[in-house]
Design an enzyme around this catalytic site. Structure first.
Site, PDB file in Angstrom:
ATOM      1  N   LYS A 271       0.838  -1.194   0.000  1.00  0.00           N
ATOM      2  CA  LYS A 271       0.000   0.000   0.000  1.00  0.00           C
ATOM      3  C   LYS A 271       0.878   1.250   0.000  1.00  0.00           C
ATOM      4  O   LYS A 271       2.002   1.220   0.496  1.00  0.00           O
ATOM      5  CB  LYS A 271      -0.871   0.026   1.263  1.00  0.00           C
ATOM      6  CG  LYS A 271      -2.030  -0.949   1.230  1.00  0.00           C
ATOM      7  CD  LYS A 271      -2.914  -0.773   2.452  1.00  0.00           C
ATOM      8  CE  LYS A 271      -4.098  -1.721   2.411  1.00  0.00           C
ATOM      9  NZ  LYS A 271      -5.021  -1.466   1.303  1.00  0.00           N
ATOM     10  N   ARG A 345     -10.581 -11.286   1.461  1.00  0.00           N
ATOM     11  CA  ARG A 345     -11.403 -12.342   0.864  1.00  0.00           C
ATOM     12  C   ARG A 345     -10.705 -13.692   0.950  1.00  0.00           C
ATOM     13  O   ARG A 345     -11.347 -14.733   0.951  1.00  0.00           O
ATOM     14  CB  ARG A 345     -11.770 -11.955  -0.576  1.00  0.00           C
ATOM     15  CG  ARG A 345     -10.604 -11.797  -1.479  1.00  0.00           C
ATOM     16  CD  ARG A 345     -10.946 -11.010  -2.760  1.00  0.00           C
ATOM     17  NE  ARG A 345     -11.016  -9.570  -2.532  1.00  0.00           N
ATOM     18  CZ  ARG A 345     -11.330  -8.683  -3.466  1.00  0.00           C
ATOM     19  NH1 ARG A 345     -11.630  -9.068  -4.685  1.00  0.00           N
ATOM     20  NH2 ARG A 345     -11.372  -7.391  -3.190  1.00  0.00           N
TER      21      ARG A 345
END
Ligand code: BES
Ligand code: MN
Ligand code: ZN
Length: 486
Positions: A271, A345
């Site tokens: 990130k 996920r």
């Protein structure tokens, strides 16, 4: 802070602070022979929703001060009631009062009953009075007098419903505090091991037991997706399971699953630095399902409830997952990990497949899953995805009732094709558009035909900027949902 119920004539009760409307304030101060004091203080007061006025009474008086909440004597909408309540909470928070009586539920609210008013006022107090000072030095925190006990005022007619509201609000507060504390802890404190320790504390409560799958066990079980996320961290991942048996032995359980990424660096798909600290909040799904569980257990809801925390840290490193790696999930399906930052996920898909073994009545997973959800809904609403209308509507209704609101987004199969991979059964990402929906579509492939809902709380779980901190959402929504089902 403790909540309790108090009945009796207001002017005859003793308290540090009485929170009430102007009409009642007049009656009480007259009875205490201090009507003139109130009249002088209210000369410039606008008796409107959102305004409050604090009046100090004589030192010798049973009631030490009165907080007048504007607009309390008029019929209100739900929105006005919430505004009035929030203003009174903010004022109460600023006062050096160890106890208070709340006499602000006689206000008429269109289409809402007394129980709703009491429950919502108490929820507003739990949210508004919270602070997190664990890592501040004492001189930075200050030792001002804080509110320790709040009495909800009731008359003989309303006593039973106020009592019930107080009892459930105390349980909810306990769950909210837990969820917010966990969210606010820094990532060097709150790692998967710490989450397990906190979950184990719930195991001391009645009818509750706690267990965990460590990485070795997950490897044996074939949870390749989960392990791909946790493998580069020095703090090993854990699948934490809290089992509450408040219902009949044969009742199918509710299953809550929480994303517990205790820090999300993005992994090799690193990130950018801006606001990366906020990725300590990436375990808020786990924190809130654990909070809702604590509330349910403390309220002794007659249900069976299994809560699964998928706890891991998403780190880069020499042994980290690479974009392009293919893993086999617990369900048997394979996934090409094109972006290691879509890690939520991956831990959730193995938890969802694992949940099957409980033959659940309902599965709800909660996750700070996508930046796209923040773009869509901001911090106002949590997103709900479900193919089950009954479940989705029940969750939406619980959100409306508590003010912990949610909004439904579609889970149509039209979005599924984008998860195609040339090399595995599916990819873990699918282009930027409709990102929150595609994430939900990915999860849907691991839930068989269960009644299942996914909540994306990336926008609602915490606030940024000067109010930075965990909100505890959607603990209130979940607790209301479970209470209604019980
Ligand atoms: N934890 C983030 C989602 C997130 C972003 C939560 C901002 C709160 C605020 C999640 O793991 C993530 O990184 N999602 C990616 C998915 C993408 C790579 C498909 C995202 O949303 O950018
Ligand atoms: Mn991520
Ligand atoms: Zn994440």
């Amino acid at each position: 802070m403790k909540y309790s119920t108090k009945t009796g004539t207001l002017a005859e009760l003793a308290t540090g602070t009485l929170v009430t409307g102007l009409k009642t304030a007049r009656q009480v101060t007259r009875a205490l022979q201090q009507g003139a004091l109130l009249d002088a203080a209210t000369a410039d007061f606008k008796d409107q929703v959102g305004q409050t006025l604090t009046v100090l009474l004589a030192k010798s008086s049973r009631v030490k001060r009165i907080v007048v909440a504007g607009g309390a004597d008029d019929e209100q909408t739900e929105i006005q009631f919430r505004k009035m309540t929030a203003a009174a909470v903010a004022t109460l928070r600023s006062l050096p009062t160890p106890n208070a009586i709340w006499a602000l539920t006689t206000t008429k609210v269109t289409d809402r009953d007394l129980y709703w008013k009491a429950a919502n006022a108490l929820f507003a107090l739990s949210t508004g009075i919270y602070e997190f000072n664990e890592h501040k030095s004492p001189d930075k925190v200050g030792n001002r007098t804080r509110l320790r006990i709040l009495h909800m005022h009731a008359d003989m007619r309303s006593k039973a419903s106020v009592r019930r509201a107080v009892r459930l609000a105390q349980a909810l507060k306990s769950g909210l505090d837990l969820a917010r504390d966990l969210g606010n802890q820094p990532p060097n404190v709150c790692n998967p091991t710490y989450l397990l320790g906190e979950a184990r504390k719930l195991g001391r409560l009645h009818k509750t037991s706690v267990s965990a799958l460590d990485e070795k066990r997950m490897r044996e079980l074939g949870m390749g997706a989960f392990l791909a996320v946790s493998q580069a961290s020095n703090t090993p991942g854990k699948m934490i399971i809290v089992n509450y048996k408040g219902g009949k032995p044969k009742d199918a359980p509710f299953v809550l699953i929480g994303k517990g990424i205790t820090f999300d660096t993005g992994g090799i798909s690193l990130k950018p630095p801006a606001a990366m600290d906020e990725m300590k909040f990436d375990m808020c799904g786990a924190a809130t399902v654990l909070g809702a569980t604590r509330a349910a257990v403390e309220a002794r809801l007659p249900i069976n409830l299994v809560t699964i925390l998928a706890a891991a840290e998403n780190m880069p490193g020499g042994n980290a997952t690479r974009p392009g790696d293919i893993v086999r999930t617990y369900s048997g399906q394979t996934v090409e990990i094109l972006n290691t930052d879509a890690e939520g996920r991956l831990v959730l898909c193995d938890a969802l497949a694992y949940a099957e073994r409980y033959k659940p009545r309902v599965i709800i997973d909660v996750a700070t899953l996508t930046g796209a959800c923040v773009v869509a809904l901001g911090s106002v609403a949590s997103a709900i995805f479900s193919k089950n209308d009954v479940l989705a509507n029940a969750l939406l209704a619980a959100g409306d009732w508590t003010g912990d609101r949610a909004w439904r987004l579609p889970l149509w199969d039209d979005y599924q094709a984008s998860l195609h991979s040339n090399f595995a059964d599916m990819a873990n990402v699918a282009g930027r558009d409709a990102g929150a929906i595609k994430a939900a579509c990915f999860l849907s492939r691991f839930t068989k035909n269960r009644a299942w809902a996914h909540m994306d709380i990336a926008g609602s779980a915490y606030l940024s900027g000067s109010k930075k901190g965990a909100t505890g959402r959607p603990v209130a929504l979940l607790f209301r949902y479970l209470t209604e089902q019980a």
